[in-house]
Design an enzyme around this catalytic site. Structure first.
Site, PDB file in Angstrom:
ATOM      1  N   GLY A 128       0.794  -1.221   0.000  1.00  0.00           N
ATOM      2  CA  GLY A 128       0.000   0.000   0.000  1.00  0.00           C
ATOM      3  C   GLY A 128       0.823   1.265   0.000  1.00  0.00           C
TER       4      GLY A 128
ATOM      5  N   ARG B 138       9.054   5.036   7.418  1.00  0.00           N
ATOM      6  CA  ARG B 138       7.621   4.717   7.427  1.00  0.00           C
ATOM      7  C   ARG B 138       7.071   4.549   8.844  1.00  0.00           C
ATOM      8  NH1 ARG B 138       8.011  -0.520   3.931  1.00  0.00           N
ATOM      9  NH2 ARG B 138      10.013  -0.525   5.018  1.00  0.00           N
TER      10      ARG B 138
ATOM     11  N   ARG C 196      18.878  -6.553   6.825  1.00  0.00           N
ATOM     12  CA  ARG C 196      18.512  -5.564   5.797  1.00  0.00           C
ATOM     13  C   ARG C 196      19.758  -4.982   5.132  1.00  0.00           C
ATOM     14  NH1 ARG C 196      13.847  -3.157   4.976  1.00  0.00           N
ATOM     15  NH2 ARG C 196      12.972  -3.799   6.984  1.00  0.00           N
TER      16      ARG C 196
ATOM     17  N   ASP D 134       8.342 -12.949   6.050  1.00  0.00           N
ATOM     18  CA  ASP D 134       7.742 -11.656   5.685  1.00  0.00           C
ATOM     19  C   ASP D 134       6.840 -11.809   4.463  1.00  0.00           C
ATOM     20  OD1 ASP D 134       7.236  -8.944   6.017  1.00  0.00           O
ATOM     21  OD2 ASP D 134       8.973  -8.304   4.859  1.00  0.00           O
TER      22      ASP D 134
ATOM     23  N   SER E 184       5.062  -6.311   1.357  1.00  0.00           N
ATOM     24  CA  SER E 184       5.655  -5.615   0.216  1.00  0.00           C
ATOM     25  C   SER E 184       7.155  -5.455   0.426  1.00  0.00           C
ATOM     26  CB  SER E 184       5.018  -4.236   0.042  1.00  0.00           C
ATOM     27  OG  SER E 184       5.320  -3.414   1.161  1.00  0.00           O
TER      28      SER E 184
END
Length: 392
Positions: A79, A173, A237, A293, A297
């Site tokens: 989204g 985010r 990451r 995960d 996204s």
């Protein structure tokens, strides 16, 4: 839609396999299942004449504890690029086909068009299809959205809620929570879990921001919160974050969760690489877990933080990375299984019934072939995936 075929229940199920890793290798080759639990382990178990029993002959397969995926966007994530970039829901078949018997559902960035109520409905739907499913209350933002209006009540009164997550930190985010806000929600989760006799972990999404794991280091250094209350995920990451995660795990005797990215990109590391490096840094294997995960996204942003595209995560990389760890001798089977079963069960507080093949435990069993590919998945004694019955 055609009505589901009636399920042929029998009192007992007997799995006859080639070998059993519980996770340690056993002499037994038979698993007797009664009322959804493991009733006996042995060789050539005899059943009295006339008893209602289903016998599964799988002498060519290896029985292991069904895998547990503690980070699944079961309602779909995404989204970040508008409504057209919402990821799809995951199906029970997609879960079970990877040998996964238990999932924990999460909300991510979008807790507006998706809600904890949506998540609970999906979790219960997966349960109706045979998957053992749980959820975290909350989402990226702080204060976190809940079902009852209160973290403690969610944990105390809703059986499927086993913790809080995924709370985003060190990410553009996130809602940029202050340190005192992080401490408050972790404390609320701990108290609610105590009242419900649950572990009540706080599952933290770690972004690639410069603060890294510092908020969690401060939490454990400056408060009385125990290390097993918080689990940082996506620690692979980038290379510097993984190095920080290794130091975090060793300093606090804490657990860290590696994400099996299906495309780690230039900065990240695959699940295989991340586990290998954590082990090389001296992090005990018992302090490492892996998750997928999946159906979340994988967005891409430019240097100014503008959205430029995304992919949908899948759970296939989770199994592939795990298989590679075993095949390349990074870990023996009995230790590697912990990454997807026993270690995860302990982290989630489910270790008294999941993550092992032992008498009295849930009959969650995955049958692997010689290439470590899942062929059948049993949850509470019911076969919910059989590769030989998949069309096409």
């Amino acid at each position: 839609m055609m009505p589901a075929e009636p399920r042929e229940d029998r009192l007992l199920t007997l799995l006859r396999v080639g070998s059993i890793f519980a996770p340690e290798p056993l002499e037994a080759t038979d698993i007797l299942i009664a009322d959804g639990r493991i009733a006996a382990l042995g060789r050539d178990i005899a059943i009295p004449t006339g008893w209602s029993i289903q016998v599964v002959e799988a002498r060519h397969l290896i029985a292991v504890p069904a895998f547990i995926d503690q980070h699944v966007h079961v309602t779909g994530g995404g989204g970040e690029g508008g409504c057209g970039t919402r990821c799809p829901e995951i199906t029970a078949h997609e879960i079970a086909s990877m040998g996964i018997g238990t999932v924990v559902g999460v909300l991510g960035t979008d807790s507006i068009s998706r809600s904890p109520a949506d998540l609970l409905a999906k979790v219960r739907g997966l349960g109706a299809e045979g998957i053992s499913a749980f959820m975290y209350t909350g989402a990226y933002r702080v204060p976190p959205p809940t079902l009852t209006g209160d973290i403690q009540r969610d944990l105390a009164w809703i059986p499927e809620v086993i913790g809080l997550g995924e709370i985003a930190i060190s990410d553009h985010r996130s809602s940029q929570p202050r340190q005192d806000e992080i401490e408050r929600i972790v404390s609320d989760t701990r108290i609610g879990a105590m009242l419900a006799d649950k572990r009540g972990i706080c599952h933290f999404h770690i972004g690639d921001g410069k603060r890294g794991l510092e908020p969690l280091r401060r939490l454990l250094s400056e408060t009385e919160i125990p290390a097993d209350q918080v689990i940082p995920t996506h620690v692979n990451r980038n290379h510097s974050l993984l190095e920080e995660a290794a130091d975090y795990a060793l300093t606090f005797n804490a657990s860290v969760d590696v994400t099996a990215f299906d495309d780690a990109g230039d900065d990240g590391l695959t699940g295989f690489d991340a586990v290998s490096r954590l082990l090389a840094r001296g992090v005990p294997v018992a302090r490492i877990t892996m998750s997928s995960d999946c159906n979340g996204s994988l967005p891409e942003f430019d240097a100014q933080g503008a959205y430029i595209g995304m992919r949908v995560a899948r759970n296939t990389a989770l199994i592939a990375d795990w298989q590679r760890l075993v095949r390349e001798g990074v870990l023996p089977m009995e230790q590697a299984l912990g990454l997807l079963s026993g270690n995860v069960a302990r982290v989630l507080g489910l270790h008294d019934r999941k993550g092992r093949l032992a008498i009295g435990f849930d009959a969650d069993v995955t049958l692997l072939d010689s290439e470590l590919q899942p062929q059948q998945t049993f949850v509470a004694g019911q076969c919910i995936y059989d590769s030989s019955k998949v069309e096409g």
